[in-house]
Design a protein around this motif. Structure first.
Motif, short mmCIF file in Angstrom:
data_model
loop_
_atom_site.label_atom_id
_atom_site.label_comp_id
_atom_site.label_asym_id
_atom_site.label_seq_id
_atom_site.Cartn_x
_atom_site.Cartn_y
_atom_site.Cartn_z
N MET A 26 -74.37 42.36 -36.60
CA MET A 26 -73.32 41.43 -37.00
C MET A 26 -72.00 42.17 -37.24
O MET A 26 -70.93 41.65 -36.89
N THR A 27 -72.05 43.35 -37.82
CA THR A 27 -70.82 44.12 -37.99
C THR A 27 -70.19 44.41 -36.64
O THR A 27 -68.97 44.30 -36.47
N LEU A 28 -71.03 44.76 -35.67
CA LEU A 28 -70.52 44.98 -34.31
C LEU A 28 -69.95 43.69 -33.73
O LEU A 28 -68.92 43.71 -33.05
N GLU A 29 -70.58 42.57 -34.02
CA GLU A 29 -70.09 41.26 -33.55
C GLU A 29 -68.68 41.00 -34.07
O GLU A 29 -67.79 40.56 -33.33
N TYR A 30 -68.47 41.28 -35.36
CA TYR A 30 -67.16 41.05 -35.95
C TYR A 30 -66.09 41.93 -35.28
O TYR A 30 -65.00 41.46 -34.95
N LEU A 31 -66.42 43.21 -35.11
CA LEU A 31 -65.44 44.13 -34.53
C LEU A 31 -65.20 43.84 -33.06
O LEU A 31 -64.10 44.05 -32.54
N ASP A 32 -66.21 43.31 -32.37
CA ASP A 32 -66.04 42.95 -30.97
C ASP A 32 -65.07 41.79 -30.81
O ASP A 32 -64.51 41.59 -29.73
N ARG A 33 -64.86 41.04 -31.88
CA ARG A 33 -63.93 39.91 -31.86
C ARG A 33 -62.59 40.27 -32.50
O ARG A 33 -61.73 39.42 -32.69
N ALA B 53 -61.24 41.84 -42.99
CA ALA B 53 -60.77 43.20 -42.71
C ALA B 53 -61.93 44.18 -42.72
O ALA B 53 -63.05 43.86 -43.14
N ALA B 54 -61.65 45.38 -42.24
CA ALA B 54 -62.63 46.46 -42.20
C ALA B 54 -62.15 47.61 -43.08
O ALA B 54 -60.95 47.89 -43.15
N VAL B 55 -63.11 48.28 -43.73
CA VAL B 55 -62.77 49.40 -44.59
C VAL B 55 -63.95 50.36 -44.64
O VAL B 55 -65.11 49.94 -44.57
N ILE C 234 -58.88 42.17 -39.31
CA ILE C 234 -59.55 41.63 -38.12
C ILE C 234 -59.03 40.24 -37.78
O ILE C 234 -58.79 39.91 -36.62
N SER C 235 -58.87 39.41 -38.81
CA SER C 235 -58.41 38.04 -38.58
C SER C 235 -57.84 37.47 -39.87
O SER C 235 -58.21 37.90 -40.96
N GLU C 236 -56.93 36.51 -39.73
CA GLU C 236 -56.43 35.78 -40.89
C GLU C 236 -56.78 34.29 -40.80
O GLU C 236 -56.28 33.48 -41.58
N ASP C 237 -57.64 33.94 -39.87
CA ASP C 237 -58.11 32.56 -39.74
C ASP C 237 -59.60 32.54 -40.08
O ASP C 237 -60.46 32.66 -39.20
N LEU C 238 -59.89 32.42 -41.35
CA LEU C 238 -61.27 32.52 -41.83
C LEU C 238 -62.16 31.45 -41.23
O LEU C 238 -63.28 31.73 -40.79
#
Length: 348
Positions: free
Chosen positions: A81-88, A168-170, A209-213
């Motif tokens: 899932m972390t990879l899914e988020y970063l892939d987007r 976001a990512a950290v 990563i995004s601002e549209d939750l």
């Protein structure tokens, strides 16, 4: 990204054997899941289904691994899932992190459960972000996350003081992040699950990563729920297979219960793999019901296996006992059984 072995069945057989051989040591706390995730990444298995493609092979990977160890299946879900988020994410973030996550060289932490709960109307986001000239500063708690190691990459949601939201990512070892000591768990200790606290953690604008939750979570939720159901299906199958070999003597008294559960599992598996071919087209209620059924069937299957094994299954060193303890987590994992039932009631 990573190179994959040509034969998918060989991939699954190889990783299943690897996980099986390590399952007891993981359960005893003698090692952790980083070794397993690295091996899965080496085989090129984490990239399956990225980019909105068919998820059936990724479902099969998590299903097969969870049958050998729910601990690894669960951590694999978090990694994927972390990879899914970063892939987007924007291209610069994909370039920076996706290869590391897909190869298992970097461990991923998904802290997105709070966002899904918030969007369901069941609570506020606990992390608060204040905008700065070059990004954000973030403070607050993450009440529960897994795969938390100093070198991990965390993807998290936060509400901003100006009324917005960010994802976001950290890095877990960034200044201002405190990783609390992991509590003793009934099982899944090797997943390094714990809570964290952020205090004025600096997040550069480039790491947003995004601002549209709402849009982001709507896009990832089918994958989120389908892959969670995959590890429920895996452990259920393992327990039902073991139970099926003990329906004789006194065990014959449980034949009816076994056959009812086997039918429920069959329905679960059929829907899981059918939905995985086109995740974004599955109605929300069907995904929620699937995930709820996965938890219910898995818990019931491990209980039946433990009952049929008797004293041998009561020994903490047995695979039966391990599965029984691991499955106890499923009703409380986010989204919890209570949240799933509440969400499902809104469709009825």
């Amino acid at each position: 990204m990573t190179a994959a072995i040509q034969n998918p069945n060989e991939q699954l057989d190889t990783i299943a054997e690897f996980v099986r051989d390590r399952a007891a040591a993981l359960d005893r706390g003698e090692t952790d899941i980083r070794t397993d995730l690295a091996r899965i990444g080496e085989l090129g298995l984490l990239e399956n289904g990225l980019g909105g493609k068919c998820l059936d092979h990724m479902v099969a990977v998590i299903d097969g691994i969870a049958a050998e160890s729910l601990t690894v299946g669960f951590s694999l879900w978090a990694q994927r899932m972390t990879l899914e988020y970063l892939d987007r994410a924007p291209e610069h973030l994909r370039t920076r992190y996706c290869d590391e996550l897909a190869s298992g060289r970097r461990v991923g932490v998904t802290a997105m459960a709070a966002a899904l709960k918030y969007l369901a109307g069941l609570g506020e986001l606990p992390l608060v972000a204040e905008r700065t000239d070059d990004g954000l500063t973030v403070s607050g708690p993450i009440h529960w996350a897994s795969n938390v190691f100093p070198e991990s990459l965390i993807v998290f949601p936060a509400r901003t003081t100006d009324g917005g939201h960010v994802i976001a990512a950290v890095h877990a070892d960034s200044p201002g992040i405190r990783i609390n000591s992991s509590p003793e768990l009934l099982a899944l200790g090797a997943t390094s699950s714990t809570s964290l606290a952020f205090e004025d953690v600096r997040i550069p604008a480039a790491d947003i990563i995004s601002e549209d939750l709402s849009e982001f979570c709507g896009a990832i939720r089918p994958t989120f729920l389908l892959l969670q159901t995959s590890f429920c299906a895996g452990i259920a199958r393992a327990s039902l297979t073991e139970a099926s070999s003990r329906l004789y003597g006194l065990g014959e008294q449980f034949s009816g219960e076994y056959h009812r559960l086997a039918q429920q599992y069959g329905s679960l598996r059929d829907r899981l793999y059918r939905f995985a071919t086109a995740p974004s087209s599955v109605p929300g209620a069907d995904l929620i019901r699937l995930r709820l059924d996965g938890s219910v069937v898995a818990v019931a299957a491990t209980r039946l296996e433990a009952t049929l094994r008797g004293g041998a299954g009561y020994a903490s060193s047995s695979a039966t006992n391990r599965r029984f303890r691991e499955a106890a987590f499923l009703p409380i994992q986010s989204p919890s059984e209570g949240q799933l039932r509440w969400e499902l009631s809104k469709f009825e």
